[in-house]
Design a protein around this motif. Structure first.
Motif, PDB file in Angstrom:
ATOM      1  N   HIS A  21     -11.348  -3.644 -19.885  1.00 54.46           N
ATOM      2  CA  HIS A  21     -11.598  -3.969 -21.287  1.00 54.46           C
ATOM      3  C   HIS A  21     -13.084  -4.132 -21.550  1.00 54.46           C
ATOM      4  N   GLN A  22     -13.763  -4.826 -20.677  1.00 54.58           N
ATOM      5  CA  GLN A  22     -15.192  -5.060 -20.865  1.00 54.58           C
ATOM      6  C   GLN A  22     -16.001  -3.766 -20.724  1.00 54.58           C
ATOM      7  N   LYS A  23     -15.424  -2.758 -20.094  1.00 50.84           N
ATOM      8  CA  LYS A  23     -16.063  -1.445 -19.989  1.00 50.84           C
ATOM      9  C   LYS A  23     -15.608  -0.503 -21.107  1.00 50.84           C
ATOM     10  N   ASN A  24     -14.901  -1.042 -22.110  1.00 50.73           N
ATOM     11  CA  ASN A  24     -14.390  -0.260 -23.244  1.00 50.73           C
ATOM     12  C   ASN A  24     -13.385   0.807 -22.824  1.00 50.73           C
ATOM     13  N   LYS A  25     -12.615   0.522 -21.778  1.00 48.71           N
ATOM     14  CA  LYS A  25     -11.580   1.453 -21.333  1.00 48.71           C
ATOM     15  C   LYS A  25     -10.208   1.116 -21.924  1.00 48.71           C
ATOM     16  N   ILE A  26     -10.035  -0.106 -22.399  1.00 46.99           N
ATOM     17  CA  ILE A  26      -8.769  -0.537 -22.996  1.00 46.99           C
ATOM     18  C   ILE A  26      -9.075  -1.244 -24.314  1.00 46.99           C
ATOM     19  N   PRO A  27      -8.413  -0.868 -25.394  1.00 46.47           N
ATOM     20  CA  PRO A  27      -8.658  -1.544 -26.672  1.00 46.47           C
ATOM     21  C   PRO A  27      -7.927  -2.890 -26.726  1.00 46.47           C
ATOM     22  N   PRO A  28      -8.366  -3.782 -27.610  1.00 53.59           N
ATOM     23  CA  PRO A  28      -7.583  -5.000 -27.827  1.00 53.59           C
ATOM     24  C   PRO A  28      -6.233  -4.667 -28.438  1.00 53.59           C
ATOM     25  N   ASN A  29      -5.342  -5.669 -28.413  1.00 51.45           N
ATOM     26  CA  ASN A  29      -3.974  -5.515 -28.920  1.00 51.45           C
ATOM     27  C   ASN A  29      -3.216  -4.485 -28.086  1.00 51.45           C
ATOM     28  N   THR A  30      -3.252  -4.662 -26.765  1.00 49.69           N
ATOM     29  CA  THR A  30      -2.607  -3.732 -25.840  1.00 49.69           C
ATOM     30  C   THR A  30      -1.760  -4.485 -24.821  1.00 49.69           C
ATOM     31  N   TRP A  31      -0.523  -4.034 -24.663  1.00 46.56           N
ATOM     32  CA  TRP A  31       0.313  -4.494 -23.558  1.00 46.56           C
ATOM     33  C   TRP A  31      -0.064  -3.664 -22.338  1.00 46.56           C
ATOM     34  N   VAL A  32      -0.528  -4.300 -21.293  1.00 46.63           N
ATOM     35  CA  VAL A  32      -0.920  -3.604 -20.071  1.00 46.63           C
ATOM     36  C   VAL A  32       0.210  -3.772 -19.059  1.00 46.63           C
ATOM     37  N   ILE A  33       0.775  -2.648 -18.624  1.00 49.35           N
ATOM     38  CA  ILE A  33       1.990  -2.645 -17.805  1.00 49.35           C
ATOM     39  C   ILE A  33       1.652  -2.264 -16.366  1.00 49.35           C
ATOM     40  N   ASP A  34       2.078  -3.075 -15.418  1.00 49.78           N
ATOM     41  CA  ASP A  34       1.930  -2.781 -13.996  1.00 49.78           C
ATOM     42  C   ASP A  34       3.157  -1.995 -13.545  1.00 49.78           C
ATOM     43  N   LEU A  35       3.008  -0.685 -13.441  1.00 50.46           N
ATOM     44  CA  LEU A  35       4.145   0.160 -13.085  1.00 50.46           C
ATOM     45  C   LEU A  35       4.629  -0.090 -11.669  1.00 50.46           C
ATOM     46  N   ASP A  36       3.736  -0.488 -10.769  1.00 53.00           N
ATOM     47  CA  ASP A  36       4.174  -0.794  -9.404  1.00 53.00           C
ATOM     48  C   ASP A  36       5.118  -1.995  -9.386  1.00 53.00           C
ATOM     49  N   GLN A  37       4.846  -2.989 -10.210  1.00 56.40           N
ATOM     50  CA  GLN A  37       5.747  -4.131 -10.297  1.00 56.40           C
ATOM     51  C   GLN A  37       7.045  -3.757 -11.012  1.00 56.40           C
ATOM     52  N   ILE A  38       6.937  -2.875 -12.001  1.00 55.48           N
ATOM     53  CA  ILE A  38       8.144  -2.354 -12.645  1.00 55.48           C
ATOM     54  C   ILE A  38       9.036  -1.687 -11.599  1.00 55.48           C
ATOM     55  N   ALA A  39       8.433  -0.892 -10.729  1.00 55.17           N
ATOM     56  CA  ALA A  39       9.201  -0.211  -9.677  1.00 55.17           C
ATOM     57  C   ALA A  39       9.870  -1.218  -8.753  1.00 55.17           C
ATOM     58  N   ALA A  40       9.137  -2.259  -8.384  1.00 54.96           N
ATOM     59  CA  ALA A  40       9.707  -3.277  -7.492  1.00 54.96           C
ATOM     60  C   ALA A  40      10.867  -4.003  -8.153  1.00 54.96           C
ATOM     61  N   ASN A  41      10.702  -4.366  -9.419  1.00 54.77           N
ATOM     62  CA  ASN A  41      11.783  -5.043 -10.145  1.00 54.77           C
ATOM     63  C   ASN A  41      13.000  -4.134 -10.294  1.00 54.77           C
ATOM     64  N   ALA A  42      12.751  -2.873 -10.616  1.00 54.45           N
ATOM     65  CA  ALA A  42      13.850  -1.922 -10.808  1.00 54.45           C
ATOM     66  C   ALA A  42      14.621  -1.705  -9.509  1.00 54.45           C
ATOM     67  N   LYS A  43      13.907  -1.663  -8.407  1.00 50.54           N
ATOM     68  CA  LYS A  43      14.579  -1.466  -7.114  1.00 50.54           C
ATOM     69  C   LYS A  43      15.509  -2.634  -6.803  1.00 50.54           C
ATOM     70  N   ILE A  44      15.054  -3.851  -7.072  1.00 43.00           N
ATOM     71  CA  ILE A  44      15.892  -5.034  -6.861  1.00 43.00           C
ATOM     72  C   ILE A  44      17.130  -4.976  -7.751  1.00 43.00           C
ATOM     73  N   LEU A  45      16.931  -4.665  -9.012  1.00 46.75           N
ATOM     74  CA  LEU A  45      18.045  -4.591  -9.955  1.00 46.75           C
ATOM     75  C   LEU A  45      19.024  -3.483  -9.576  1.00 46.75           C
ATOM     76  N   GLY A  46      18.489  -2.325  -9.220  1.00 51.45           N
ATOM     77  CA  GLY A  46      19.345  -1.195  -8.860  1.00 51.45           C
ATOM     78  C   GLY A  46      20.148  -1.459  -7.601  1.00 51.45           C
ATOM     79  N   GLU A  47      19.510  -2.017  -6.576  1.00 55.62           N
ATOM     80  CA  GLU A  47      20.213  -2.295  -5.323  1.00 55.62           C
ATOM     81  C   GLU A  47      21.278  -3.359  -5.506  1.00 55.62           C
ATOM     82  N   THR A  48      20.952  -4.404  -6.288  1.00 58.05           N
ATOM     83  CA  THR A  48      21.933  -5.468  -6.517  1.00 58.05           C
ATOM     84  C   THR A  48      23.118  -4.952  -7.313  1.00 58.05           C
ATOM     85  N   ALA A  49      22.847  -4.120  -8.317  1.00 51.04           N
ATOM     86  CA  ALA A  49      23.933  -3.533  -9.099  1.00 51.04           C
ATOM     87  C   ALA A  49      24.830  -2.683  -8.214  1.00 51.04           C
ATOM     88  N   SER A  50      24.226  -1.870  -7.365  1.00 43.48           N
ATOM     89  CA  SER A  50      25.004  -1.009  -6.483  1.00 43.48           C
ATOM     90  C   SER A  50      25.865  -1.832  -5.524  1.00 43.48           C
TER      91      SER A  50
END
Length: 421
Positions: A21-50
């Motif tokens: 943000h301080q380097k002007n790479k991300i504008p304000p009013n932005t949800w910043v998503i960690d896709l690696d954590q999304i993957a980890a959460n999804a794997k837990i949910l998917g395995e438990t569901a299965s």
């Protein structure tokens, strides 16, 4: 506690966001998503569901149906998407995201039924025989059989204001006999919402609602009438911890949503949840008025399950983590042009124009006018990459903030998914 959880489990997300943000790479009013954590959460949910023989329909409205989040989650074991409205279904179709369930919590307007049928949803929920007949007409024109579910309700069920609707249990047999006369639909399931009680405080126990009992009775009755009910769909407050209990109670399908983001109510009270908070909200100090600091708004939508929300404010991670300032969300605004903060000088709280403002709270991103930025590589398992910035209408944007084609986005997603294999 969502922000505290991110500080403990993923300070790299905050640090990188402030630097970018301080380097002007991300504008304000932005949800910043960690896709690696999304993957980890999804794997837990998917395995438990299965493990519990449950099928998952991912509730994607919380992250504004973002195709990166949806695709990563599906690649890690979740099944398909549930779209609670037509807009969500069509946006998934734009990015080749498979739709499993549509029509609940919002029925499909008649004009859109042909377009929804093109997406080949596994099931559509109906609240009335009118809706069933319209779907039947559309399916007949396409020479296909469309599976439907019915939302069944009775006195005493939990119904949120503005979300009421469905077939009364005492009128289910009438509805069922009318459906039998329709040639191009099959009634294969029952659903309601919420089937699980939300815990409003840390001492509340998560348990099923009467709604679940209602649809289990409805399923049994429909089976006796000659229908083959294969879906007992039980949405609401679903995380991996709850899935074994839902299976015991009779569920066949679940719809995790906030669990993927790590923002269930349980995440607000506990730091031992399997799913970790996977995003933060970034904005920026715009100006001052008297003793108050104003940051750019656009993302103010939250049920925080807390009596306050804090923000980290500063131009560096070291500065921000020591400068936790309370967000004044008691201010009533028709339009959230700004977020208001009141630094306490007695606590050495300061901020200046241009500072990064970091928050984390439970949200519905589809209801905001914020940007979304998916980032991969924060875990260190792959190269750090900022993917397309998305506007509130789910358009991927180029460096000049102009929309790019969905085809370009899909190609980038395909490359990304290979890094999670």
């Amino acid at each position: 506690m969502y922000l505290e959880h991110v500080m403990e489990s993923n300070s790299q997300l905050i640090k990188q966001t402030i630097e970018l943000h301080q380097k002007n790479k991300i504008p304000p009013n932005t949800w910043v998503i960690d896709l690696d954590q999304i993957a980890a959460n999804a794997k837990i949910l998917g395995e438990t569901a299965s493990q519990n023989k449950l099928i998952t329909y991912l509730m994607s409205k919380q992250h504004n149906r973002n195709p990166y989040i949806n695709s990563v989650a599906i690649s890690q074991g979740l099944h398909k998407i549930v779209a609670v409205d037509v807009q969500g279904a069509l946006q998934c179709g734009r990015y080749n995201i498979p739709v499993g369930h549509v029509g609940h919590l919002e029925q499909i307007p008649r004009i859109f039924i042909p377009y929804i049928l093109k997406l080949n949803p596994e099931v559509i929920t109906v609240y009335s025989i009118n809706q069933a007949r319209w779907i039947n007409e559309g399916a007949k024109l396409k020479e296909k059989i469309q599976n439907i579910m019915v939302r069944v309700i009775t006195d005493g069920d939990v119904l949120f204001d503005g979300q009421e609707g469905g077939i009364e249990e005492r009128e289910l047999d009438i509805f069922a006999h009318q459906v039998k006369k329709l040639s191009n639909i099959e009634l294969i399931g029952v659903t309601s919402f919420p089937c699980v009680r939300y815990n409003e405080t840390k001492d509340d126990q998560i348990k099923s609602t009467q709604n679940l009992e209602t649809i289990l009775r409805a399923a049994a009755n429909l089976n006796q009438m000659g229908f083959s009910i294969t879906q007992i769909n039980t949405p609401g407050n679903t995380n991996s911890e709850l899935m074994p209990e839902l299976r015991k109670l009779g569920a066949t399908h679940v719809e995790p949503g906030n669990a993927l983001l790590g923002t269930t109510p349980s995440n607000a009270f506990r730091n031992d949840c399997a799913e970790k908070t996977a995003f933060i909200y970034l904005t920026e100090i715009s100006h001052f008025y008297k003793e108050r600091a104003y940051a750019y708004g656009g993302g103010v939508y939250h049920t925080n399950y807390s009596d306050h929300i804090n923000a980290l404010i500063g131009s560096t991670w070291d500065e921000a983590r020591k400068n936790k300032i309370r967000y004044n969300f008691d201010v009533v605004q028709d339009i959230d042009y700004h977020m208001q903060f009141v630094p306490n000088p007695d606590l050495n709280q300061t901020c200046k124009i241009g500072d990064s403002v970091i928050l984390a709270y439970r949200t519905q991103m589809q209801m905001t006018r914020s940007y979304i930025l998916p980032i991969s590589g924060l875990s260190g398992d792959r190269e750090l990459k900022l993917h397309y910035l998305f506007d509130h209408a789910n358009n991927a944007l180029d460096h000049d903030f102009n929309p790019v084609s969905s085809e370009r986005v899909v190609k980038d997603i395909e490359k990304l998914i290979k890094t999670y294999e």
